[in-house]
Design a protein around this motif. Structure first.
Motif: not given
Ligand SMILES: NC(=O)c1ccc[n+]([C@@H]2O[C@H](COP(=O)([O-])OP(=O)(O)OC[C@H]3O[C@@H](n4cnc5c(N)ncnc54)[C@H](O)[C@@H]3O)[C@@H](O)[C@H]2O)c1
Length: 425
Positions: A152, A310, A312-315, A347-350, A353
């Motif tokens: 994350i 949370e 910088t890249d995900g949750r 959850y990854h930004k790119s 899930y």
């Protein structure tokens, strides 16, 4: 005696017997001998021997026990506010001290314990660890791994919602925990689990903090009250009525023990004496900038927690719903059972899930208690401590956050600095 070391237990209540004495006698005899038990109440010592099926030497004086038994280690499971004195005495006598959480109930006790630990530092045998069993939680373990993998990115924000339901939550308002002087309130007694785990996951020291909260449902807020459920006239209309004495054997043990010290297990949750909060919110920041929103409610409609990290890249998001049907209480749980269990979501930004599997844990507190016991008692005494065996310096930080929150509340939600409480004296 070979590799077997001598342990003594201070505090023969439910945790002392269930978590430590019973398993030491049964499962850890290779490295451990439980040599004696101590409790301020002689009736509890009698009851402990009865429940354990033992004839262990019992003491009502801690110093005499230390002197006569000369153990290698002391396990402390007395009431929270009394830990400090036994920890300090154990350390001064050159013993390993294994204390239940919370280490103690305020910053003053924490400072004293730290000073003692420092004074005896030259003796490698005199070490104190705290059994922060939440570090051993299966999901916490997975969260630690995900964070370390960088999945994350850099952690920025944490949200922790603790729900204590009307069975388990209410129990803290029946027993000794209901007074701040005994327990430090839920911000220390209960939240020390959570603050310790957050310190462990974030791997940093807490800094600035502010808190809000109050006693809003139990205590003075109740519509009626009695001394205890056993003598109450309002049982038919009280959702918190409990009969702790259904079992004749338990009735006899409890009633004899309470004659000696007046400790009730079914005290009225609406007692006007209660001075701990039943809901609290704490906002705090770690020194490197991670911000935390922590909230606890002790009359929730289901028991469990939600922890959200949370980065910088995900949750990373953990949802746990716990079964509290093991507790004696009216079945006021409002239908949590379909959702019982744990789920960990990434959850990854790119990359999108995915659900992360959480291994099934067997035994107390979702499997964390047996794992903790293995680290402490299932290995040779001189084994290297693991990073889940919380040393005293780390356990202090969990208490300090709770203390700082209590201080903020007492000052009308003033912003305070957690590390300042280490300095005051
Ligand atoms: N890690 C966990 O998940 C967990 C769970 C439950 C309890 N605990 C901790 O374990 C400890 C014990 O809790 P419990 O639920 O067994 O409480 P309990 O009330 O069942 O037992 C406490 C015992 O301490 C004794 N005691 C009280 N004051 C004393 C004194 N001054 N000197 C000697 N003995 C004294 C009482 O007589 C009693 O036998 C507490 O510190 C609690 O916070 C931890």
């Amino acid at each position: 005696m070979g590799e077997r070391k001598k342990y003594v237990l201070a505090g023969t209540g439910s945790r002392g017997l269930g978590m430590f004495a019973g398993p030491l006698l049964k499962d850890f005899t290779k490295y451990c001998e439980l040599a004696a038990i101590f409790d301020a109440n002689p009736e509890r010592i009698k009851a402990a021997n009865g429940l354990l099926g033992t004839n262990l030497k019992g003491y009502t004086d801690f110093d005499t026990m230390l002197k006569e038994v000369d153990p290698d280690a002391v396990i402390v499971t007395t009431r929270d506010d009394t830990h400090a004195q036994f920890i300090e005495k154990g350390l001064r006598a050159g013993k390993r001290v294994i204390s239940e959480k919370p280490l103690c109930v305020n910053a003053e006790q924490a400072r004293r314990i730290l000073a003692t630990a420092k004074q005896v530092r030259k003796n490698p045998k005199a070490r104190c660890f705290v059994t922060h069993n939440m570090r051993y939680g299966m999901a916490v373990n997975e969260m630690k791994k995900v964070l370390a993998s960088g999945a994350i990115g850099d952690l920025k924000h944490v949200q922790f919602q603790e729900n204590l339901d009307r069975r388990h939550g209410a129990d803290y308002f029946r027993r000794w925990h209901r007074l701040k002087r005994n327990s430090g309130g839920l911000l220390i007694h209960k939240a020390s689990h959570h603050f310790d785990v957050l310190n462990y996951l974030v791997d940093d020291l807490p800094d600035e903090l502010v808190a809000q909260g109050g006693l809003t449902l139990y205590g003075k807020n109740g519509p009626f009250r009695a001394k205890r459920c056993l003598e109450c006239k309002h049982t038919s209309k009280c959702e918190f009525y409990v009969d702790m004495f259904q079992n004749e054997r338990v009735r006899k043990l409890y009633r004899e023990a309470e004659k000696a010290d007046g400790y009730l297990r079914d005290g009225c949750v609406f007692d006007k004496e209660i001075d701990i909060e039943d809901q609290v919110g704490v906002l705090y920041t770690y020194q490197k900038g991670v911000k935390v929103v922590y909230n606890l409610v002790a009359f929730a409609s289901y028991e469990g927690w939600v922890i959200q990290l949370e980065g910088t890249d995900g949750r990373l998001e953990l949802h746990e719903v716990h079964d509290t049907s093991w507790l004696s209480a009216n079945p006021t749980n409002q239908g949590a059972s379909p959702n019982l269990g744990k789920r960990l979501h990434l959850y990854h930004k790119s990359k999108g899930y995915k659900e992360i599997a959480i291994p099934e844990g067997k035994g107390g507190h979702g499997g964390s208690d047996p794992q903790l016991r293995y680290d402490f008692f299932g290995r040779p005494f001189d084994s290297k401590p693991t990073d889940r065996m919380a040393p005293v310096e780390e356990a202090v930080q969990a208490v300090l956050i709770g203390h700082a929150a209590n201080a903020s509340l007492a000052r009308g939600s003033k912003v305070v600095h957690v590390q300042d409480f280490l300095k005051r004296g």
